[in-house]
Motif scaffolding. Structure first.
Motif, PDB file in Angstrom:
ATOM      1  N   PHE A   1      -8.110  10.359  11.756  1.00  0.00           N
ATOM      2  CA  PHE A   1      -7.192   9.906  10.708  1.00  0.00           C
ATOM      3  C   PHE A   1      -6.873   8.423  10.913  1.00  0.00           C
ATOM      4  N   ARG A   2      -6.511   8.058  12.152  1.00  0.00           N
ATOM      5  CA  ARG A   2      -6.187   6.657  12.434  1.00  0.00           C
ATOM      6  C   ARG A   2      -7.387   5.742  12.171  1.00  0.00           C
ATOM      7  N   ALA A   3      -8.573   6.196  12.537  1.00  0.00           N
ATOM      8  CA  ALA A   3      -9.770   5.371  12.338  1.00  0.00           C
ATOM      9  C   ALA A   3     -10.047   5.151  10.856  1.00  0.00           C
ATOM     10  N   ALA A   4      -9.891   6.201  10.042  1.00  0.00           N
ATOM     11  CA  ALA A   4     -10.118   6.059   8.609  1.00  0.00           C
ATOM     12  C   ALA A   4      -9.111   5.112   7.985  1.00  0.00           C
ATOM     13  N   LEU A   5      -7.844   5.259   8.379  1.00  0.00           N
ATOM     14  CA  LEU A   5      -6.803   4.356   7.870  1.00  0.00           C
ATOM     15  C   LEU A   5      -7.059   2.924   8.305  1.00  0.00           C
ATOM     16  N   ALA A   6      -7.380   2.737   9.583  1.00  0.00           N
ATOM     17  CA  ALA A   6      -7.578   1.380  10.103  1.00  0.00           C
ATOM     18  C   ALA A   6      -8.696   0.669   9.356  1.00  0.00           C
ATOM     19  N   ALA A   7      -9.813   1.354   9.125  1.00  0.00           N
ATOM     20  CA  ALA A   7     -10.937   0.732   8.417  1.00  0.00           C
ATOM     21  C   ALA A   7     -10.540   0.329   7.003  1.00  0.00           C
ATOM     22  N   PHE A   8      -9.814   1.208   6.319  1.00  0.00           N
ATOM     23  CA  PHE A   8      -9.391   0.928   4.943  1.00  0.00           C
ATOM     24  C   PHE A   8      -8.399  -0.240   4.908  1.00  0.00           C
ATOM     25  N   LEU A   9      -7.403  -0.223   5.782  1.00  0.00           N
ATOM     26  CA  LEU A   9      -6.368  -1.246   5.761  1.00  0.00           C
ATOM     27  C   LEU A   9      -6.932  -2.608   6.154  1.00  0.00           C
ATOM     28  N   ARG A  10      -7.856  -2.629   7.104  1.00  0.00           N
ATOM     29  CA  ARG A  10      -8.434  -3.922   7.513  1.00  0.00           C
ATOM     30  C   ARG A  10      -9.234  -4.546   6.370  1.00  0.00           C
ATOM     31  N   GLU A  11      -9.879  -3.721   5.587  1.00  0.00           N
ATOM     32  CA  GLU A  11     -10.621  -4.272   4.439  1.00  0.00           C
ATOM     33  C   GLU A  11      -9.690  -4.889   3.414  1.00  0.00           C
ATOM     34  N   LEU A  12      -8.484  -4.352   3.301  1.00  0.00           N
ATOM     35  CA  LEU A  12      -7.527  -4.905   2.347  1.00  0.00           C
ATOM     36  C   LEU A  12      -7.031  -6.279   2.799  1.00  0.00           C
TER      37      LEU A  12
ATOM     38  N   VAL B   1       0.870  -1.162   0.000  1.00  0.00           N
ATOM     39  CA  VAL B   1       0.000   0.000   0.000  1.00  0.00           C
ATOM     40  C   VAL B   1       0.912   1.219   0.000  1.00  0.00           C
ATOM     41  N   VAL B   2       0.584   2.216  -0.797  1.00  0.00           N
ATOM     42  CA  VAL B   2       1.409   3.431  -0.883  1.00  0.00           C
ATOM     43  C   VAL B   2       0.522   4.629  -0.579  1.00  0.00           C
TER      44      VAL B   2
ATOM     45  N   VAL C   1      -6.429   5.230 -12.595  1.00  0.00           N
ATOM     46  CA  VAL C   1      -5.911   4.499 -11.437  1.00  0.00           C
ATOM     47  C   VAL C   1      -6.903   3.397 -11.070  1.00  0.00           C
ATOM     48  N   ALA C   2      -6.389   2.180 -10.926  1.00  0.00           N
ATOM     49  CA  ALA C   2      -7.288   1.025 -10.784  1.00  0.00           C
ATOM     50  C   ALA C   2      -6.993   0.207  -9.537  1.00  0.00           C
ATOM     51  N   VAL C   3      -6.648   0.887  -8.442  1.00  0.00           N
ATOM     52  CA  VAL C   3      -6.415   0.183  -7.185  1.00  0.00           C
ATOM     53  C   VAL C   3      -7.343   0.776  -6.122  1.00  0.00           C
ATOM     54  N   PRO C   4      -7.650   0.018  -5.066  1.00  0.00           N
ATOM     55  CA  PRO C   4      -8.453   0.586  -3.979  1.00  0.00           C
ATOM     56  C   PRO C   4      -7.802   1.864  -3.463  1.00  0.00           C
ATOM     57  N   THR C   5      -8.606   2.906  -3.277  1.00  0.00           N
ATOM     58  CA  THR C   5      -8.066   4.222  -2.921  1.00  0.00           C
ATOM     59  C   THR C   5      -8.880   4.853  -1.803  1.00  0.00           C
TER      60      THR C   5
ATOM     61  N   ALA D   1      -2.533  -0.592  -3.215  1.00  0.00           N
ATOM     62  CA  ALA D   1      -3.647   0.286  -2.851  1.00  0.00           C
ATOM     63  C   ALA D   1      -3.045   1.658  -2.573  1.00  0.00           C
ATOM     64  N   LEU D   2      -3.904   2.688  -2.542  1.00  0.00           N
ATOM     65  CA  LEU D   2      -3.443   4.069  -2.511  1.00  0.00           C
ATOM     66  C   LEU D   2      -4.148   4.850  -1.412  1.00  0.00           C
ATOM     67  N   VAL D   3      -3.375   5.655  -0.671  1.00  0.00           N
ATOM     68  CA  VAL D   3      -3.938   6.546   0.347  1.00  0.00           C
ATOM     69  C   VAL D   3      -3.463   7.965   0.042  1.00  0.00           C
ATOM     70  N   ILE D   4      -4.412   8.859  -0.192  1.00  0.00           N
ATOM     71  CA  ILE D   4      -4.124  10.266  -0.485  1.00  0.00           C
ATOM     72  C   ILE D   4      -4.719  11.083   0.660  1.00  0.00           C
TER      73      ILE D   4
END
Length: 267
Positions: free
Chosen positions: A256-267, A90-91, A207-211, A114-117
């Motif tokens: 911020f941590r909650a948003a990241l955690a939810a996204f990363l756990r889904e991956l 993930v980048v 771009v074709a990755v989860p973002t 996957a991508l985090v902006i």
């Protein structure tokens, strides 16, 4: 936390890792360091954070100031991933780090799972107006001693406007006037503020990755509209609006941590 070292064109760069699990390359913002993404990285999500401090940032050497650019910083990250054998992490990144991550997703999609902006300061165009506060600080530092540069900035209408509309931005800019080495800080502020990710809207739309896109209000340098625009361009991107840092720094970090955690756990 002691960094590993990576050489990019003979420039020694610091690489930090924390946590265990799958790799998440998480880049800092302009004139920041690895502590910035470290403050909002969630625990116990099955990922380890990797931050390559960009040239002229943190414990990394500066190298030639003429090489300061988002393209160079993205190339350094790609070079590290190629050399280390880390496969498709993930980048992501914050502010300048978001522009680096976006460029990697477009130019080196083979490296990005996957991508985090987060809090983007650019969409596609170079030299956006929202980066003018940082650019002007760099120009003043280039022309005057730090104390005089800060005095002139504080007396400007721009500082008065930021006090009202972007107090967190103003706090960051005030820190630039004492950030050593001053010549490196001035060069970074000028070069990166006038730069851009070097991608087109058509390329971003491909771009074709989860973002995940994270934004917030009360931020002149990182307008919420930039986050909204990028989220609308990237197919399937998720936009999360969090508490503005200027309103409540603790709530900002928790959101911020909650948003990241939810996204990363889904991956």
């Amino acid at each position: 936390m002691n960094p590993a070292r990576h050489s990019a064109d003979g420039v020694s760069l610091a690489v930090y890792e924390e946590g265990e699990g799958m790799p998440f390359v998480f880049q800092h913002g302009l004139c920041g360091d690895q502590a910035q993404p470290g403050q909002v990285f969630p625990e116990d999500v099955g990922f380890r954070r990797i931050t390559l401090e960009c040239r002229g940032h943190g414990a990394s050497d500066a190298g030639p100031k003429t090489a300061f650019s988002i393209a160079t910083f993205a190339s350094d990250v790609a070079g590290y991933l190629d050399a280390s054998g880390i496969e498709r992490p993930v980048v992501g990144g914050i502010s300048m780090g978001a522009a680096i991550a976006l460029r990697l997703a477009v130019r080196r999609p083979d490296l990005v799972r996957a991508l985090v902006i987060a809090r983007p300061a650019w969409i596609c165009a170079a030299n956006p107006e929202n980066m003018a506060p940082n650019r002007i600080a760099g120009e003043l530092l280039d022309r005057y001693p730090p104390d005089e540069a800060r005095r002139q900035y504080e007396a400007s209408p721009q500082a008065e406007e930021l006090e009202r509309t972007g107090p967190d931005n103003l706090a960051s800019i005030r820190g630039f006037f004492t950030r050593e080495p001053i010549d490196v800080t001035a060069a970074l502020l000028r070069a990166i503020s006038m730069d851009g990710p070097g991608v087109t809207e058509a390329e971003v739309s491909a771009v074709a990755v989860p973002t995940l896109v994270i934004g917030h209000g009360r931020d002149v340098v990182h307008p919420l509209g930039h986050a909204q625009s990028l989220a609308s361009m990237i197919p399937g991107a998720r936009l999360v609006e969090i508490t503005p840092k200027a309103d409540d720094a603790g709530a900002y970090r928790a959101d911020f941590r909650a948003a990241l955690a939810a996204f990363l756990r889904e991956l």
